[in-house]
Design a protein around this motif. Sequence first.
Motif, PDB file in Angstrom:
ATOM      1  N   UNK A 167      38.124  75.448  65.274  1.00 64.54           N
ATOM      2  CA  UNK A 167      39.775  75.934  65.189  1.00 64.54           C
ATOM      3  C   UNK A 167      40.497  75.346  63.836  1.00 64.54           C
ATOM      4  N   UNK A 168      39.926  74.000  63.726  1.00 65.36           N
ATOM      5  CA  UNK A 168      40.594  73.204  62.669  1.00 65.36           C
ATOM      6  C   UNK A 168      40.166  73.751  61.504  1.00 65.36           C
ATOM      7  N   UNK A 169      38.939  74.040  61.522  1.00 66.51           N
ATOM      8  CA  UNK A 169      38.296  74.743  60.007  1.00 66.51           C
ATOM      9  C   UNK A 169      38.489  76.167  59.790  1.00 66.51           C
ATOM     10  N   UNK A 170      39.360  76.573  60.801  1.00 72.46           N
ATOM     11  CA  UNK A 170      39.598  78.085  60.731  1.00 72.46           C
ATOM     12  C   UNK A 170      38.426  78.996  60.357  1.00 72.46           C
ATOM     13  N   UNK A 171      37.339  79.054  61.226  1.00 75.98           N
ATOM     14  CA  UNK A 171      36.100  79.671  60.979  1.00 75.98           C
ATOM     15  C   UNK A 171      36.901  80.973  61.913  1.00 75.98           C
ATOM     16  N   UNK A 172      36.035  82.167  61.188  1.00 79.26           N
ATOM     17  CA  UNK A 172      36.299  83.469  61.503  1.00 79.26           C
ATOM     18  C   UNK A 172      35.608  83.830  62.869  1.00 79.26           C
ATOM     19  N   UNK A 173      36.096  84.799  63.597  1.00 78.57           N
ATOM     20  CA  UNK A 173      35.398  84.905  65.166  1.00 78.57           C
ATOM     21  C   UNK A 173      33.821  84.951  65.114  1.00 78.57           C
ATOM     22  N   UNK A 174      33.429  85.725  64.174  1.00 77.59           N
ATOM     23  CA  UNK A 174      31.795  85.991  64.306  1.00 77.59           C
ATOM     24  C   UNK A 174      31.414  84.536  63.707  1.00 77.59           C
ATOM     25  N   UNK A 175      31.900  83.767  62.920  1.00 73.67           N
ATOM     26  CA  UNK A 175      31.388  82.571  62.379  1.00 73.67           C
ATOM     27  C   UNK A 175      31.304  81.440  63.651  1.00 73.67           C
ATOM     28  N   UNK A 176      32.468  81.376  64.376  1.00 69.67           N
ATOM     29  CA  UNK A 176      32.373  80.936  65.681  1.00 69.67           C
ATOM     30  C   UNK A 176      31.301  81.195  66.670  1.00 69.67           C
ATOM     31  N   UNK A 177      30.922  82.352  66.749  1.00 69.37           N
ATOM     32  CA  UNK A 177      30.184  82.743  67.536  1.00 69.37           C
ATOM     33  C   UNK A 177      28.481  82.285  67.139  1.00 69.37           C
ATOM     34  N   UNK A 178      28.278  82.529  66.052  1.00 68.33           N
ATOM     35  CA  UNK A 178      27.170  82.004  65.274  1.00 68.33           C
ATOM     36  C   UNK A 178      26.914  80.383  65.339  1.00 68.33           C
ATOM     37  N   UNK A 179      28.172  79.917  65.273  1.00 64.86           N
ATOM     38  CA  UNK A 179      27.994  78.357  65.433  1.00 64.86           C
ATOM     39  C   UNK A 179      27.867  77.689  66.525  1.00 64.86           C
ATOM     40  N   UNK A 180      28.318  78.442  67.653  1.00 61.41           N
ATOM     41  CA  UNK A 180      28.193  78.086  69.125  1.00 61.41           C
ATOM     42  C   UNK A 180      26.763  78.346  69.513  1.00 61.41           C
ATOM     43  N   UNK A 181      26.093  79.215  68.951  1.00 59.33           N
ATOM     44  CA  UNK A 181      24.768  79.613  69.340  1.00 59.33           C
ATOM     45  C   UNK A 181      23.785  78.759  68.857  1.00 59.33           C
ATOM     46  N   UNK A 182      23.943  78.206  67.546  1.00 61.81           N
ATOM     47  CA  UNK A 182      23.376  77.383  66.664  1.00 61.81           C
ATOM     48  C   UNK A 182      23.277  75.765  67.536  1.00 61.81           C
ATOM     49  N   UNK A 183      24.666  75.456  67.796  1.00 57.99           N
ATOM     50  CA  UNK A 183      24.826  74.252  68.468  1.00 57.99           C
ATOM     51  C   UNK A 183      23.920  74.286  69.729  1.00 57.99           C
ATOM     52  N   UNK A 184      24.003  75.294  70.761  1.00 56.19           N
ATOM     53  CA  UNK A 184      23.399  75.341  71.696  1.00 56.19           C
ATOM     54  C   UNK A 184      21.851  75.503  71.575  1.00 56.19           C
ATOM     55  N   UNK A 185      21.369  76.073  70.725  1.00 60.22           N
ATOM     56  CA  UNK A 185      19.877  76.132  70.162  1.00 60.22           C
ATOM     57  C   UNK A 185      19.371  74.680  69.975  1.00 60.22           C
ATOM     58  N   UNK A 186      20.167  73.895  69.213  1.00 61.00           N
ATOM     59  CA  UNK A 186      19.732  72.597  68.510  1.00 61.00           C
ATOM     60  C   UNK A 186      19.704  71.661  69.856  1.00 61.00           C
ATOM     61  N   UNK A 187      20.691  71.681  70.772  1.00 58.45           N
ATOM     62  CA  UNK A 187      20.768  70.793  71.863  1.00 58.45           C
ATOM     63  C   UNK A 187      19.892  71.048  72.951  1.00 58.45           C
ATOM     64  N   UNK A 188      19.690  72.220  73.112  1.00 56.51           N
ATOM     65  CA  UNK A 188      18.595  72.786  74.149  1.00 56.51           C
ATOM     66  C   UNK A 188      17.024  72.201  73.671  1.00 56.51           C
ATOM     67  N   UNK A 189      16.802  72.511  72.257  1.00 55.22           N
ATOM     68  CA  UNK A 189      15.658  72.084  71.721  1.00 55.22           C
ATOM     69  C   UNK A 189      15.444  70.645  71.975  1.00 55.22           C
ATOM     70  N   UNK A 190      16.391  69.913  71.671  1.00 50.28           N
ATOM     71  CA  UNK A 190      16.337  68.231  71.794  1.00 50.28           C
ATOM     72  C   UNK A 190      16.258  68.008  73.092  1.00 50.28           C
ATOM     73  N   UNK A 191      16.891  68.505  74.222  1.00 48.79           N
ATOM     74  CA  UNK A 191      16.844  68.117  75.500  1.00 48.79           C
ATOM     75  C   UNK A 191      15.351  68.640  76.096  1.00 48.79           C
ATOM     76  N   UNK A 192      14.816  69.854  75.721  1.00 50.24           N
ATOM     77  CA  UNK A 192      13.418  70.074  76.137  1.00 50.24           C
ATOM     78  C   UNK A 192      12.247  69.179  75.599  1.00 50.24           C
ATOM     79  N   UNK A 193      12.758  68.635  74.609  1.00 52.32           N
ATOM     80  CA  UNK A 193      11.570  67.749  73.718  1.00 52.32           C
ATOM     81  C   UNK A 193      11.741  66.232  74.722  1.00 52.32           C
ATOM     82  N   UNK A 194      12.844  66.104  75.277  1.00 48.81           N
ATOM     83  CA  UNK A 194      13.242  64.770  76.030  1.00 48.81           C
ATOM     84  C   UNK A 194      13.661  63.867  74.787  1.00 48.81           C
TER      85      UNK A 194
END
Length: 345
Positions: free
Chosen positions: A213-240
Amino acid sequence: MSVEMQHLAINYIALTDSGEHQAHYREALIGRSGAVANLVEQLHLAYNGKPAKGYAAFETEKSPKVALALADWQSGNSDYLGFSRATTDALVQELSQHQLPETGYLLLAHYRYLASEFLLICLLGSKDHFELTEQLELATSRHLDISRMQLAARLDLTEYAVNREQGHYISFIRGRAGRKVADFFLDFLGCAEGTDAKANSQLVLASVEEYLGAAEFAPEEKTAARRQVFDYCEERAKAGQEVVLAELSAVVDPEQENGFLHYCAEQQLAVAEQFPVEVKELKKLVKFNGTGGGLSLSFDEKLLGERVSYDLKTDTLVIKGTPPNLRDQLQRFLQGYSAFEQQGD
């Protein structure tokens, strides 16, 4: 998969006719082979796949038996077989004190994965499988029930050696059996729960949303960023592995790799440099879901504002275009109801 087995010990804990726990020790470690390496890999994957984990550290006020046995092994005062027996004795004593009927095979797997060294301790049950011989004789074989792993904990030996002050080098499965069993396993290990992965995940959710919100991401940019964050965190968690804030910052905003990192510091957000997360909690980044009052809904975050709209004032959700299987069920139901109504007239 790059799981490299080092040592594997297996002992059996049973109940006597009088209801007392008794340990049966294997006289030697399990020898290395392709099958054994595959078993350790399956244990690693099964443990990583458990969604609800807690994090802990050895506590001086609790029983130090496992910690002392670990220190003796790592210092060379005892071998891995001696360590496994001492750990098994500690578990038998704790089971007796808590008056729990748990039995099974205690596996202590020491292995390397990527750049870290781990010690996985788990109590597994078994199940019988039936098969027919070529002569159509019935035969049975006993298998370790890895899929139902519940009583298990893993010590990150690398983290324990270089960064133990962080206090989350031990992870454990919370399980579905309630706090009593979780508390019993913590007592057996002689540790106390520390870092809360769920709280960390909630903080990541809030912090990422604030930054977008503070960086004023466009709606589609927010969606892409959320997915990238989730994918990164999921990959780290699955790898322990834990989430690294500097890496997460680059994932949130690739154009400003340190943007999220600096934002957390400027806003004094209590995000640690490295921390464990709970994937189940982070799914809220990419999916909305809820159940209650006979209704269950789930849809991807990217559909909100497109095929799905929500009116906050009236608490009304409008969905344009239903899944084919749901649409088929609704059409069949309504057509059947209409036909029944016409017959009644």
